[in-house]
Design a protein around this motif. Structure first.
Motif, PDB file in Angstrom:
ATOM      1  N   GLU A 133      11.431  31.432 -29.581  1.00  0.00           N
ATOM      2  CA  GLU A 133      11.073  29.438 -29.502  1.00  0.00           C
ATOM      3  C   GLU A 133      12.053  28.620 -31.150  1.00  0.00           C
ATOM      4  OE1 GLU A 133      12.443  25.759 -28.017  1.00  0.00           O
ATOM      5  OE2 GLU A 133      11.953  27.549 -27.086  1.00  0.00           O
ATOM      6  N   HIS A 136      16.346  29.985 -30.723  1.00  0.00           N
ATOM      7  CA  HIS A 136      17.349  29.601 -29.767  1.00  0.00           C
ATOM      8  C   HIS A 136      18.496  28.660 -30.708  1.00  0.00           C
ATOM      9  CE1 HIS A 136      16.238  29.924 -25.514  1.00  0.00           C
ATOM     10  NE2 HIS A 136      15.289  30.140 -25.708  1.00  0.00           N
ATOM     11  N   ASP A 137      19.443  28.957 -29.991  1.00  0.00           N
ATOM     12  CA  ASP A 137      20.708  28.276 -30.583  1.00  0.00           C
ATOM     13  C   ASP A 137      20.873  28.118 -32.533  1.00  0.00           C
ATOM     14  OD1 ASP A 137      20.233  26.633 -28.249  1.00  0.00           O
ATOM     15  OD2 ASP A 137      18.603  25.073 -29.182  1.00  0.00           O
ATOM     16  N   ARG A 138      20.089  29.707 -32.532  1.00  0.00           N
ATOM     17  CA  ARG A 138      20.330  29.576 -34.017  1.00  0.00           C
ATOM     18  C   ARG A 138      21.996  30.512 -33.778  1.00  0.00           C
ATOM     19  NH1 ARG A 138      19.777  27.353 -38.048  1.00  0.00           N
ATOM     20  NH2 ARG A 138      20.580  29.532 -39.530  1.00  0.00           N
ATOM     21  N   PRO A 139      23.583  30.688 -34.901  1.00  0.00           N
ATOM     22  CA  PRO A 139      24.326  31.069 -34.402  1.00  0.00           C
ATOM     23  C   PRO A 139      24.248  32.993 -34.885  1.00  0.00           C
ATOM     24  CG  PRO A 139      24.381  29.721 -36.805  1.00  0.00           C
ATOM     25  CD  PRO A 139      23.240  30.061 -36.334  1.00  0.00           C
ATOM     26  N   PRO A 173      16.800  33.945 -24.720  1.00  0.00           N
ATOM     27  CA  PRO A 173      18.126  33.566 -24.533  1.00  0.00           C
ATOM     28  C   PRO A 173      19.226  34.711 -25.611  1.00  0.00           C
ATOM     29  CG  PRO A 173      17.131  33.468 -27.063  1.00  0.00           C
ATOM     30  CD  PRO A 173      16.566  34.205 -25.994  1.00  0.00           C
ATOM     31  N   ASN A 175      21.144  35.660 -27.556  1.00  0.00           N
ATOM     32  CA  ASN A 175      21.411  35.674 -28.960  1.00  0.00           C
ATOM     33  C   ASN A 175      20.035  36.896 -29.109  1.00  0.00           C
ATOM     34  OD1 ASN A 175      19.771  32.936 -28.913  1.00  0.00           O
ATOM     35  ND2 ASN A 175      20.034  32.659 -31.175  1.00  0.00           N
TER      36      ASN A 175
END
Length: 288
Positions: A133, A136-139, A173, A175
């Motif tokens: 969690e 998530h959404d990290r580059p 995810p 990534n």
């Protein structure tokens, strides 16, 4: 009118940190800019990703006589970094042959391309949903690394890993990949009695339920890489490499052959780890 935005932002961060210290508090994401590797740590009821300030830097060139294995994990990791489809990886086999070193070498090779490594102990795999969690959404692209896995029947960590790999309602995810190492191909002890439940029907072999259960976790890793004990020549080649790296002159290295073989005999193993340990000892005595 004064702008209170900076003050409110600091207050929110303080509240988040205080919440993480309370029993059952949600873990707070670390400062991703301070390190390229992190460890998941649990202390009592507090959890956190702790930066590893000085990660073990291993170069791919230092891993000798496993070229086919390097090629397979390199290809998978490159696909992952390029945003293409890639597999979770299970590295299994003989101890000291370079399984965990190969994963660490991926960080050395690709950290400047956004790869990050998160180390999670086996007992903390129950926290995988919380860890994922945070990612998530990290580059960045994250490899969640668990070393030397071995489970017993009914362990919560076994079920957590199995669910995250394939079976949970929440998917990994894009990534995040999981790389794990183990001395056991199926990550669990296998007993002779379990084979008695194997059935033969119309010429086909049908494993018993106990065997099926043990296979079910390792099968969820898309890429298996198997390691085997070194031959004598492979072992000596690795010894030669490390003696060179440790500054022993090239013309003096052949004289170390007998000592290297005796060292391996006393250790009961020929592996990259044993070769490295011998080279350190020999180079230290050579310098003296």
């Amino acid at each position: 009118m004064n702008d209170f935005t900076p003050l409110l932002t600091r207050a929110e961060r303080l509240l988040e940190r205080l919440e993480s210290l309370l029993p059952g508090g949600a873990p707070v994401a670390p400062d991703w800019n301070v390190a390229i590797a992190f460890r998941w740590r649990r202390k009592q009821q507090m959890t956190a990703l702790v930066p590893v300030r000085h990660p073990h830097q291993i170069r791919l060139d230092d891993l000798q006589d496993i070229e086919d294995k390097k090629a397979r994990i390199l290809a998978n990791t490159r696909q992952f970094l390029a945003g293409k489809r890639a597999n979770n990886v299970l590295l299994t086999g003989a101890r000291g042959t370079g399984k965990s070193s190969l994963v660490k070498a991926m960080l050395t090779e690709f950290a400047n391309q956004g790869l990050r490594l998160i180390e999670v102990d086996k007992d903390d795999l129950v926290d995988l949903p919380d860890i994922i969690e945070l990612l998530h959404d990290r580059p960045e692209r994250f490899i969640v690394f668990s070393d030397d896995l071995s489970f017993e029947d009914g362990e919560p960590a076994y079920k957590a890993l199995k669910s995250v790999l394939d079976g949970s309602l929440a998917a990994l995810p894009d990534n995040v990949l999981i790389y794990a190492t183990s001395n056991r191909r199926h990550l669990m002890p296998e007993y002779f009695a379990e084979n008695a439940a194997t059935k033969h029907k119309d010429g086909e072999i049908h494993p018993g339920e106990a065997v099926e259960e043990k296979i079910s976790l390792s099968e969820r890793f898309g890429l298996w890489i198997s390691f085997y004990p070194f031959s004598q020549d492979e072992y000596l080649a690795v010894v030669h490499h490390w003696l060179s790296q440790f500054g022993v002159p090239a013309d003096a290295i052949p004289a170390a052959r007998t000592d290297a073989l005796q060292w391996a005999l006393l250790r009961g193993s020929r592996s990259g780890r044993v070769a490295w340990q011998f080279a350190r000892d020999y180079a230290g005595r050579f310098e003296a």
